[in-house]
Design a protein around this motif. Structure first.
Motif, PDB file in Angstrom:
ATOM      1  N   GLU A  43       0.607  -1.220   0.133  1.00  0.00           N
ATOM      2  CA  GLU A  43      -0.132   0.330  -0.041  1.00  0.00           C
ATOM      3  C   GLU A  43       1.387   1.573   0.409  1.00  0.00           C
ATOM      4  O   GLU A  43       1.822   1.480   0.896  1.00  0.00           O
ATOM      5  CB  GLU A  43      -0.901   0.194   0.981  1.00  0.00           C
ATOM      6  CG  GLU A  43      -1.912   1.596   1.355  1.00  0.00           C
ATOM      7  CD  GLU A  43      -2.456   1.521   2.489  1.00  0.00           C
ATOM      8  OE1 GLU A  43      -3.833   2.090   2.795  1.00  0.00           O
ATOM      9  OE2 GLU A  43      -2.541   0.731   3.693  1.00  0.00           O
ATOM     10  N   THR A  44       0.837   1.982  -0.791  1.00  0.00           N
ATOM     11  CA  THR A  44       1.685   3.280  -0.836  1.00  0.00           C
ATOM     12  C   THR A  44       0.439   4.831  -0.307  1.00  0.00           C
ATOM     13  O   THR A  44      -0.671   4.504  -0.174  1.00  0.00           O
ATOM     14  CB  THR A  44       2.266   3.510  -2.447  1.00  0.00           C
ATOM     15  OG1 THR A  44       1.145   4.017  -2.921  1.00  0.00           O
ATOM     16  CG2 THR A  44       2.987   2.155  -2.825  1.00  0.00           C
ATOM     17  N   GLY A  45       0.828   5.729  -1.102  1.00  0.00           N
ATOM     18  CA  GLY A  45      -0.279   6.956  -0.477  1.00  0.00           C
ATOM     19  C   GLY A  45      -1.508   6.743  -1.178  1.00  0.00           C
ATOM     20  O   GLY A  45      -2.196   6.888  -0.678  1.00  0.00           O
ATOM     21  N   ARG A  46      -0.944   6.186  -2.739  1.00  0.00           N
ATOM     22  CA  ARG A  46      -2.284   6.119  -3.559  1.00  0.00           C
ATOM     23  C   ARG A  46      -2.403   5.150  -4.038  1.00  0.00           C
ATOM     24  O   ARG A  46      -3.541   5.207  -5.361  1.00  0.00           O
ATOM     25  CB  ARG A  46      -1.741   7.415  -5.253  1.00  0.00           C
ATOM     26  CG  ARG A  46      -1.073   8.704  -4.810  1.00  0.00           C
ATOM     27  CD  ARG A  46      -2.856   9.282  -4.932  1.00  0.00           C
ATOM     28  NE  ARG A  46      -2.494  10.575  -5.144  1.00  0.00           N
ATOM     29  CZ  ARG A  46      -3.444  11.501  -5.454  1.00  0.00           C
ATOM     30  NH1 ARG A  46      -4.809  11.098  -5.785  1.00  0.00           N
ATOM     31  NH2 ARG A  46      -3.523  12.643  -5.808  1.00  0.00           N
ATOM     32  N   MET A  47      -2.483   3.933  -3.964  1.00  0.00           N
ATOM     33  CA  MET A  47      -2.194   2.611  -4.167  1.00  0.00           C
ATOM     34  C   MET A  47      -2.353   1.743  -4.006  1.00  0.00           C
ATOM     35  O   MET A  47      -1.526   1.433  -2.946  1.00  0.00           O
ATOM     36  CB  MET A  47      -1.199   2.365  -5.292  1.00  0.00           C
ATOM     37  CG  MET A  47      -0.991   3.525  -6.343  1.00  0.00           C
ATOM     38  SD  MET A  47      -1.992   3.851  -7.793  1.00  0.00           S
ATOM     39  CE  MET A  47      -2.068   2.697  -8.719  1.00  0.00           C
ATOM     40  N   CYS A  48      -3.223   0.500  -3.930  1.00  0.00           N
ATOM     41  CA  CYS A  48      -3.411  -0.695  -2.956  1.00  0.00           C
ATOM     42  C   CYS A  48      -2.726  -1.679  -3.930  1.00  0.00           C
ATOM     43  O   CYS A  48      -3.870  -1.665  -5.041  1.00  0.00           O
ATOM     44  CB  CYS A  48      -4.655  -0.687  -2.579  1.00  0.00           C
ATOM     45  SG  CYS A  48      -4.960   0.385  -1.437  1.00  0.00           S
ATOM     46  N   PHE A  49      -1.590  -2.759  -4.106  1.00  0.00           N
ATOM     47  CA  PHE A  49      -1.301  -3.754  -4.769  1.00  0.00           C
ATOM     48  C   PHE A  49      -1.675  -5.027  -4.129  1.00  0.00           C
ATOM     49  O   PHE A  49      -1.602  -5.480  -3.234  1.00  0.00           O
ATOM     50  CB  PHE A  49       0.286  -3.608  -5.008  1.00  0.00           C
ATOM     51  CG  PHE A  49       0.379  -2.243  -5.886  1.00  0.00           C
ATOM     52  CD1 PHE A  49       1.011  -2.800  -6.784  1.00  0.00           C
ATOM     53  CD2 PHE A  49       0.634  -1.446  -4.777  1.00  0.00           C
ATOM     54  CE1 PHE A  49       1.294  -1.219  -7.323  1.00  0.00           C
ATOM     55  CE2 PHE A  49       1.602  -0.278  -5.966  1.00  0.00           C
ATOM     56  CZ  PHE A  49       1.801  -0.673  -6.629  1.00  0.00           C
ATOM     57  N   THR A  50      -2.758  -5.375  -5.020  1.00  0.00           N
ATOM     58  CA  THR A  50      -3.398  -6.999  -4.826  1.00  0.00           C
ATOM     59  C   THR A  50      -3.062  -8.272  -5.126  1.00  0.00           C
ATOM     60  O   THR A  50      -2.316  -8.624  -6.455  1.00  0.00           O
ATOM     61  CB  THR A  50      -4.489  -7.329  -4.181  1.00  0.00           C
ATOM     62  OG1 THR A  50      -5.433  -6.729  -5.288  1.00  0.00           O
ATOM     63  CG2 THR A  50      -4.769  -5.667  -3.369  1.00  0.00           C
ATOM     64  N   ARG A  51      -2.703  -9.380  -4.736  1.00  0.00           N
ATOM     65  CA  ARG A  51      -2.866 -10.514  -5.765  1.00  0.00           C
ATOM     66  C   ARG A  51      -3.912 -11.722  -4.428  1.00  0.00           C
ATOM     67  O   ARG A  51      -3.681 -11.452  -3.760  1.00  0.00           O
ATOM     68  CB  ARG A  51      -1.600 -11.021  -5.953  1.00  0.00           C
ATOM     69  CG  ARG A  51      -0.797 -11.586  -4.512  1.00  0.00           C
ATOM     70  CD  ARG A  51       0.148 -12.303  -4.672  1.00  0.00           C
ATOM     71  NE  ARG A  51       0.811 -12.717  -3.143  1.00  0.00           N
ATOM     72  CZ  ARG A  51       1.954 -11.787  -3.091  1.00  0.00           C
ATOM     73  NH1 ARG A  51       3.003 -12.034  -3.257  1.00  0.00           N
ATOM     74  NH2 ARG A  51       2.194 -12.989  -1.833  1.00  0.00           N
ATOM     75  N   GLY A  52      -4.296 -12.454  -5.511  1.00  0.00           N
ATOM     76  CA  GLY A  52      -5.512 -12.995  -5.301  1.00  0.00           C
ATOM     77  C   GLY A  52      -5.340 -14.466  -5.944  1.00  0.00           C
ATOM     78  O   GLY A  52      -4.884 -14.763  -6.929  1.00  0.00           O
ATOM     79  N   THR A  53      -6.223 -15.205  -5.239  1.00  0.00           N
ATOM     80  CA  THR A  53      -6.814 -16.808  -6.195  1.00  0.00           C
ATOM     81  C   THR A  53      -8.362 -17.026  -5.724  1.00  0.00           C
ATOM     82  O   THR A  53      -8.864 -16.423  -4.771  1.00  0.00           O
ATOM     83  CB  THR A  53      -5.728 -18.051  -5.705  1.00  0.00           C
ATOM     84  OG1 THR A  53      -4.219 -17.878  -6.095  1.00  0.00           O
ATOM     85  CG2 THR A  53      -6.123 -19.402  -6.213  1.00  0.00           C
ATOM     86  N   LEU A  54      -8.869 -17.530  -7.023  1.00  0.00           N
ATOM     87  CA  LEU A  54     -10.580 -17.578  -6.193  1.00  0.00           C
ATOM     88  C   LEU A  54     -10.356 -19.584  -6.240  1.00  0.00           C
ATOM     89  O   LEU A  54      -9.803 -20.078  -7.038  1.00  0.00           O
ATOM     90  CB  LEU A  54     -11.284 -17.256  -7.236  1.00  0.00           C
ATOM     91  CG  LEU A  54     -11.509 -16.542  -8.448  1.00  0.00           C
ATOM     92  CD1 LEU A  54     -12.627 -15.765  -9.237  1.00  0.00           C
ATOM     93  CD2 LEU A  54     -12.165 -15.585  -6.932  1.00  0.00           C
ATOM     94  N   LEU A  55     -10.372 -20.010  -5.648  1.00  0.00           N
ATOM     95  CA  LEU A  55     -11.393 -20.964  -4.960  1.00  0.00           C
ATOM     96  C   LEU A  55     -12.520 -21.985  -4.922  1.00  0.00           C
ATOM     97  O   LEU A  55     -13.592 -21.182  -4.362  1.00  0.00           O
ATOM     98  CB  LEU A  55     -10.658 -21.455  -3.880  1.00  0.00           C
ATOM     99  CG  LEU A  55      -9.300 -21.630  -3.485  1.00  0.00           C
ATOM    100  CD1 LEU A  55      -8.578 -21.330  -2.303  1.00  0.00           C
ATOM    101  CD2 LEU A  55      -8.221 -22.527  -4.548  1.00  0.00           C
ATOM    102  N   GLN A  56     -12.450 -22.350  -5.194  1.00  0.00           N
ATOM    103  CA  GLN A  56     -13.771 -23.714  -5.257  1.00  0.00           C
ATOM    104  C   GLN A  56     -14.084 -24.906  -4.472  1.00  0.00           C
ATOM    105  O   GLN A  56     -13.524 -25.851  -5.335  1.00  0.00           O
ATOM    106  CB  GLN A  56     -15.138 -23.440  -6.585  1.00  0.00           C
ATOM    107  CG  GLN A  56     -16.373 -23.853  -5.699  1.00  0.00           C
ATOM    108  CD  GLN A  56     -17.372 -23.497  -7.730  1.00  0.00           C
ATOM    109  OE1 GLN A  56     -16.850 -23.887  -8.402  1.00  0.00           O
ATOM    110  NE2 GLN A  56     -18.217 -23.360  -6.702  1.00  0.00           N
ATOM    111  N   ASP A  57     -14.220 -24.615  -3.511  1.00  0.00           N
ATOM    112  CA  ASP A  57     -13.155 -26.283  -3.078  1.00  0.00           C
ATOM    113  C   ASP A  57     -12.635 -26.276  -2.807  1.00  0.00           C
ATOM    114  O   ASP A  57     -11.576 -25.475  -2.322  1.00  0.00           O
ATOM    115  CB  ASP A  57     -14.416 -27.540  -3.559  1.00  0.00           C
ATOM    116  CG  ASP A  57     -15.535 -27.643  -3.107  1.00  0.00           C
ATOM    117  OD1 ASP A  57     -16.058 -27.296  -2.393  1.00  0.00           O
ATOM    118  OD2 ASP A  57     -16.603 -28.029  -4.305  1.00  0.00           O
ATOM    119  N   ASP A  58     -11.125 -27.659  -3.464  1.00  0.00           N
ATOM    120  CA  ASP A  58     -10.410 -27.049  -3.531  1.00  0.00           C
ATOM    121  C   ASP A  58      -9.275 -27.326  -5.287  1.00  0.00           C
ATOM    122  O   ASP A  58      -8.167 -26.951  -5.454  1.00  0.00           O
ATOM    123  CB  ASP A  58      -9.358 -28.273  -3.126  1.00  0.00           C
ATOM    124  CG  ASP A  58      -9.738 -29.208  -1.783  1.00  0.00           C
ATOM    125  OD1 ASP A  58      -9.888 -28.707  -1.219  1.00  0.00           O
ATOM    126  OD2 ASP A  58      -9.707 -30.496  -1.649  1.00  0.00           O
TER     127      ASP A  58
END
Length: 147
Positions: free
Chosen positions: A118-133
């Motif tokens: 997180e910076t003063g102007r930005m938020c950096f995210t990463r992720g995974t979508l899961l359904q069951d395993d």
């Protein structure tokens, strides 16, 4: 809290928070009316939706557009939960998604999201979508703070 966003502990799902994003009739609320959230750890949030036939494509699986909408909508409450900033207002400026396997309708879909910076102007995210395993998709997103 930003206008049109509310959250409260879920009565139906202990340990989860109910999220309502958008006013009645607006896209966010219309597409995924019921979203749940929780923190898995201080840097990782889990956002859950319950797909149904309204999210289907012609092949009988969750439409890729619904997957993208879920990711775009999930990064917002995840970032709020992780930062603890309930006044946060952001827009998505970049979203890279890799579709791995189709999603179905027999189980909830979870977006497991980590705030990487997180910076003063930005938020950096990463992720995974899961359904069951199953991994349905992976993604990286960039949000710009506004307001």
């Amino acid at each position: 809290m930003t206008k049109g966003v509310s959250f409260a502990p879920s009565d139906e799902y202990p340990g989860w928070t109910d999220w309502i994003i958008g006013e009645r009739g607006e896209f966010n609320r219309h597409v995924f009316g019921h979203m749940l959230s929780r923190l898995d750890d201080p840097a990782t949030a889990r956002i859950r939706i319950f797909p149904d036939q309204t999210h289907a494509n012609n092949n009988g699986v969750v439409h890729g557009g619904a997957i993208l909408a879920l990711i775009d909508m999930a990064i917002y409450p995840a970032t709020i939960l992780i930062t603890g900033n309930t006044d946060l207002n952001v827009v998505t400026v970049d979203l890279h998604t890799q579709f791995i396997t189709p999603g179905g309708f027999s189980a909830p879909i979870d977006a497991v999201i980590t705030l990487t910076q997180e910076t003063g102007r930005m938020c950096f995210t990463r992720g995974t979508l899961l359904q069951d395993d199953k991994v349905i998709a992976t993604f990286n997103a960039l949000q710009r703070k506004i307001g």
